[in-house]
Design a protein around this motif. Structure first.
Motif, PDB file in Angstrom:
ATOM      1  N   ARG A  24      12.516   2.919   0.479  1.00 54.39           N
ATOM      2  CA  ARG A  24      12.740   1.641  -0.209  1.00 54.39           C
ATOM      3  C   ARG A  24      11.593   0.704   0.114  1.00 54.39           C
ATOM      4  O   ARG A  24      11.226   0.550   1.276  1.00 54.39           O
ATOM      5  N   VAL A  25      11.024   0.088  -0.909  1.00 49.02           N
ATOM      6  CA  VAL A  25       9.907  -0.840  -0.728  1.00 49.02           C
ATOM      7  C   VAL A  25      10.344  -2.241  -1.128  1.00 49.02           C
ATOM      8  O   VAL A  25      10.850  -2.445  -2.233  1.00 49.02           O
ATOM      9  N   LEU A  26      10.163  -3.186  -0.230  1.00 52.02           N
ATOM     10  CA  LEU A  26      10.429  -4.594  -0.484  1.00 52.02           C
ATOM     11  C   LEU A  26       9.093  -5.341  -0.419  1.00 52.02           C
ATOM     12  O   LEU A  26       8.091  -4.770  -0.002  1.00 52.02           O
ATOM     13  N   ILE A  76       6.562  -0.643   8.010  1.00 55.57           N
ATOM     14  CA  ILE A  76       7.562   0.317   7.541  1.00 55.57           C
ATOM     15  C   ILE A  76       8.504   0.603   8.705  1.00 55.57           C
ATOM     16  O   ILE A  76       8.066   0.994   9.786  1.00 55.57           O
ATOM     17  N   PHE A  77       9.794   0.367   8.481  1.00 56.43           N
ATOM     18  CA  PHE A  77      10.807   0.644   9.499  1.00 56.43           C
ATOM     19  C   PHE A  77      11.237   2.105   9.376  1.00 56.43           C
ATOM     20  O   PHE A  77      11.568   2.564   8.283  1.00 56.43           O
ATOM     21  N   PRO A 101       0.794  -1.236   0.000  1.00 60.67           N
ATOM     22  CA  PRO A 101       0.000   0.000   0.000  1.00 60.67           C
ATOM     23  C   PRO A 101       0.826   1.285   0.000  1.00 60.67           C
ATOM     24  O   PRO A 101       0.266   2.362   0.130  1.00 60.67           O
ATOM     25  N   VAL A 102       2.154   1.168  -0.134  1.00 63.07           N
ATOM     26  CA  VAL A 102       2.993   2.369  -0.145  1.00 63.07           C
ATOM     27  C   VAL A 102       3.847   2.389  -1.406  1.00 63.07           C
ATOM     28  O   VAL A 102       4.054   1.358  -2.033  1.00 63.07           O
ATOM     29  N   GLU A 103       4.316   3.590  -1.744  1.00 64.15           N
ATOM     30  CA  GLU A 103       5.160   3.750  -2.926  1.00 64.15           C
ATOM     31  C   GLU A 103       6.441   4.471  -2.559  1.00 64.15           C
ATOM     32  O   GLU A 103       6.415   5.404  -1.751  1.00 64.15           O
ATOM     33  N   GLU A 104       7.550   4.073  -3.167  1.00 66.92           N
ATOM     34  CA  GLU A 104       8.815   4.761  -2.948  1.00 66.92           C
ATOM     35  C   GLU A 104       8.681   6.227  -3.328  1.00 66.92           C
ATOM     36  O   GLU A 104       8.079   6.555  -4.347  1.00 66.92           O
ATOM     37  N   GLY A 105       9.229   7.081  -2.460  1.00 63.60           N
ATOM     38  CA  GLY A 105       9.209   8.514  -2.731  1.00 63.60           C
ATOM     39  C   GLY A 105       7.975   9.221  -2.220  1.00 63.60           C
ATOM     40  O   GLY A 105       7.935  10.446  -2.189  1.00 63.60           O
TER      41      GLY A 105
END
Length: 68
Positions: A56-58, A39-40, A10-14
Motif C-alpha cells: 500500500r502506498v500513501l 516503508i513500514f 519512488p515505489v509502486e504498489e505490487g
C-alpha cells in the motif's frame, strides 16, 4: 534537481524491492527507505536485508511485506 516531495513517490504498489531495515517504528515495525521514502515492514528488525513487496502506498509512506 530536487522534485517536489508530494509528487516523488519512488515505489509502486505490487512491486518488489531489496531493502535494508534501518529503524524501528513505535509499533515495532521495521522501517526501510527507498530514496528517503519510508516503508513500514512488519516482522523485521534493524539490520535485516530483505526483499519486500509494496502492499500500500500513501503520500508520505508505504507498507510492505517480506517475500521469500
Amino acid at each position: 534537481m530536487f522534485r517536489e516531495e508530494s509528487r516523488s513517490v519512488p515505489v509502486e504498489e505490487g512491486e518488489v524491492y531489496d531493502v535494508t531495515i534501518q529503524d524501528l517504528a513505535r509499533q515495532g515495525d521495521g522501517i526501510a527507505r527507498i530514496e528517503g521514502f519510508v516503508i513500514f515492514v512488519p516482522g523485521t528488525k534493524v539490520g535485516d536485508e530483505v526483499r519486500i513487496k509494496v502492499e500500500r502506498v500513501l503520500p508520505k509512506f508505504a507498507f510492505g511485506s517480506v517475500v521469500e
